[in-house]
Design an enzyme around this catalytic site. Structure first.
Site, PDB file in Angstrom:
ATOM      1  CG  ASN A 152      40.114  43.477  49.485  1.00 24.99           C
ATOM      2  OD1 ASN A 152      39.698  44.177  48.554  1.00 24.99           O
ATOM      3  ND2 ASN A 152      39.850  42.183  49.561  1.00 24.99           N
TER       4      ASN A 152
ATOM      5  N   GLY B 274      32.798  50.957  41.052  1.00 26.55           N
ATOM      6  CA  GLY B 274      33.341  51.926  42.003  1.00 26.55           C
ATOM      7  C   GLY B 274      32.312  52.499  42.969  1.00 26.55           C
TER       8      GLY B 274
ATOM      9  CB  SER C 135      35.028  41.035  55.914  1.00 25.51           C
ATOM     10  OG  SER C 135      34.131  40.010  56.254  1.00 25.51           O
TER      11      SER C 135
ATOM     12  CG  ASP D  37      39.560  37.186  49.407  1.00 22.48           C
ATOM     13  OD1 ASP D  37      39.850  38.373  49.203  1.00 22.48           O
ATOM     14  OD2 ASP D  37      38.980  36.468  48.582  1.00 22.48           O
TER      15      ASP D  37
ATOM     16  NE  ARG E 119      49.859  37.302  39.662  1.00 24.84           N
ATOM     17  CZ  ARG E 119      50.132  36.648  40.783  1.00 24.84           C
ATOM     18  NH1 ARG E 119      50.656  35.447  40.753  1.00 24.84           N
ATOM     19  NH2 ARG E 119      49.895  37.198  41.945  1.00 24.84           N
TER      20      ARG E 119
ATOM     21  CD  GLU F  65      30.749  45.234  49.447  1.00 25.57           C
ATOM     22  OE1 GLU F  65      31.352  44.158  49.437  1.00 25.57           O
ATOM     23  OE2 GLU F  65      30.574  45.906  48.403  1.00 25.57           O
TER      24      GLU F  65
ATOM     25  CG  HIS G  85      35.904  38.995  50.376  1.00 23.02           C
ATOM     26  ND1 HIS G  85      36.286  38.713  49.073  1.00 23.02           N
ATOM     27  CD2 HIS G  85      35.224  37.919  50.818  1.00 23.02           C
ATOM     28  CE1 HIS G  85      35.869  37.502  48.766  1.00 23.02           C
ATOM     29  NE2 HIS G  85      35.225  37.001  49.791  1.00 23.02           N
TER      30      HIS G  85
ATOM     31  CG  MET H  81      37.278  42.531  40.470  1.00 25.22           C
ATOM     32  SD  MET H  81      36.975  42.093  42.204  1.00 25.22           S
ATOM     33  CE  MET H  81      36.149  40.539  41.974  1.00 25.22           C
ATOM     34  NE  ARG H  82      46.419  42.515  37.897  1.00 25.56           N
ATOM     35  CZ  ARG H  82      46.721  41.483  37.121  1.00 25.56           C
ATOM     36  NH1 ARG H  82      45.919  41.143  36.141  1.00 25.56           N
ATOM     37  NH2 ARG H  82      47.836  40.792  37.313  1.00 25.56           N
ATOM     38  CB  ILE H  83      45.553  37.325  42.429  1.00 32.07           C
ATOM     39  CG1 ILE H  83      44.139  36.742  42.592  1.00 32.07           C
ATOM     40  CG2 ILE H  83      46.526  36.726  43.444  1.00 32.07           C
ATOM     41  CD1 ILE H  83      44.038  35.250  42.408  1.00 32.07           C
TER      42      ILE H  83
HETATM   43  C1  GAR Z   1      32.291  44.843  46.003  1.00 33.81           C
HETATM   44  O1  GAR Z   1      31.131  44.113  46.311  1.00 33.81           O
HETATM   45  C2  GAR Z   1      33.500  44.238  46.672  1.00 33.81           C
HETATM   46  O2  GAR Z   1      33.209  43.661  47.903  1.00 33.81           O
HETATM   47  C3  GAR Z   1      33.913  43.201  45.673  1.00 33.81           C
HETATM   48  O3  GAR Z   1      33.717  43.821  44.430  1.00 33.81           O
HETATM   49  C4  GAR Z   1      32.623  44.709  44.516  1.00 33.81           C
HETATM   50  C5  GAR Z   1      33.017  46.018  43.886  1.00 33.81           C
HETATM   51  O4  GAR Z   1      31.906  46.866  43.789  1.00 33.81           O
HETATM   52  N1  GAR Z   1      35.259  42.801  45.861  1.00 33.81           N
HETATM   53  C6  GAR Z   1      35.687  41.546  45.777  1.00 33.81           C
HETATM   54  O5  GAR Z   1      34.958  40.623  45.459  1.00 33.81           O
HETATM   55  C7  GAR Z   1      37.149  41.347  46.075  1.00 33.81           C
HETATM   56  N2  GAR Z   1      37.427  39.975  46.338  1.00 33.81           N
HETATM   57  P1  GAR Z   1      32.092  48.416  43.454  1.00 33.81           P
HETATM   58  O6  GAR Z   1      33.001  48.496  42.224  1.00 33.81           O
HETATM   59  O7  GAR Z   1      30.714  48.906  43.162  1.00 33.81           O
HETATM   60  O8  GAR Z   1      32.713  49.064  44.649  1.00 33.81           O
END
Ligand code: GAR
Length: 213
Positions: free
Chosen positions: A110, A15, A139, A148, A68, A177, A112, A93-95
């Site tokens: 989102n 997070g 992004s 994505d 799902r 990010e 990525h 991290m879920r589709i």
């Molecule tokens: C981040 O790097 C984000 O871009 C990635 O998960 C990480 C979460 O970090 N997301 C993905 O890969 C989604 N496809 P965080 O929990 O420290 O924010």
């Protein structure tokens, strides 16, 4: 000024992006209110961050459903009790099912860890290094049913240093990010962003290319 945007964040882990958004709301840079943080994992550290910031946290584990569609329906039901204006996926991290995504069309973002449309999916940093890329980035995009693939709003780019390790790259991408996600959320909260027929509108004008940090 517009009424504060009701923001709900979905996480699965650390997070740190959630934290960047919490900080920007607390400092007044985002005209928003974080109404809840949802996690599919009970041990996600992001839940602790939410608690420390006084934001309600909810855990909905997939194992309680094992389906799902039913899982996403339960998520929508629980999320909608908070009446969010914006759903922020921050390392969730879920589709998601098409039904879920369509329910929040135009109001779900989102982040990525790649320069989309390159390197969709997982393990982006390792794949970027293995391919010998010279640059990498992150992004922020509107979410559409295809993974994505939603229209990109804002990107941050870095040059890859010689001999850079995967861990170093991960850390530098996280820094990017933490700049781009609060910025995009701020634009949304200020009603400067919209999604229309698959195209991002920024200040009511079509965005022909993603903005760059
Ligand atoms: C981040 O790097 C984000 O871009 C990635 O998960 C990480 C979460 O970090 N997301 C993905 O890969 C989604 N496809 P965080 O929990 O420290 O924010």
């Amino acid at each position: 000024m517009n009424s504060p945007c009701r923001i709900l964040v979905l996480i699965s882990g650390n997070g740190s992006n959630l934290q960047a958004i919490i900080d920007s709301v607390q400092s007044g840079q985002i005209n928003g209110k974080l109404v809840a943080v949802f996690s599919n994992k009970a041990d996600a550290y992001g839940l602790k961050r939410a608690e420390l910031a006084g934001i309600p946290g909810e855990v909905i584990p997939y194992a309680d459903f094992n389906d799902r569609q039913k899982y996403d329906q339960a998520l929508v039901k629980a999320i909608d009790t908070y009446q969010p204006d914006l759903i922020v996926l921050a390392g969730f991290m879920r589709i998601l099912t098409d039904e879920f995504v369509n329910h929040y069309a135009g109001r779900m973002l989102n982040i990525h860890p790649s320069l989309l449309p390159k390197y969709k999916g997982l393990n982006t940093h390792k794949r970027v290094l293995d391919a010998g890329e010279k640059e990498h980035g992150a992004s922020v995009h509107f979410v559409v049913p295809e993974l994505d693939s939603g229209p990109v709003i804002l990107q941050g780019k870095i040059s890859i240093a010689e001999n850079e390790t995967e861990q170093q790259l991960i850390e530098r991408i996280h820094e990017i990010e933490h700049k781009i996600y609060p910025k995009a959320v701020r634009w949304f909260a200020d009603r400067r962003l919209a999604l229309s027929k698959g195209i991002v509108l920024f200040d009511n004008k079509p965005l022909t290319q993603p903005k760059l940090l």
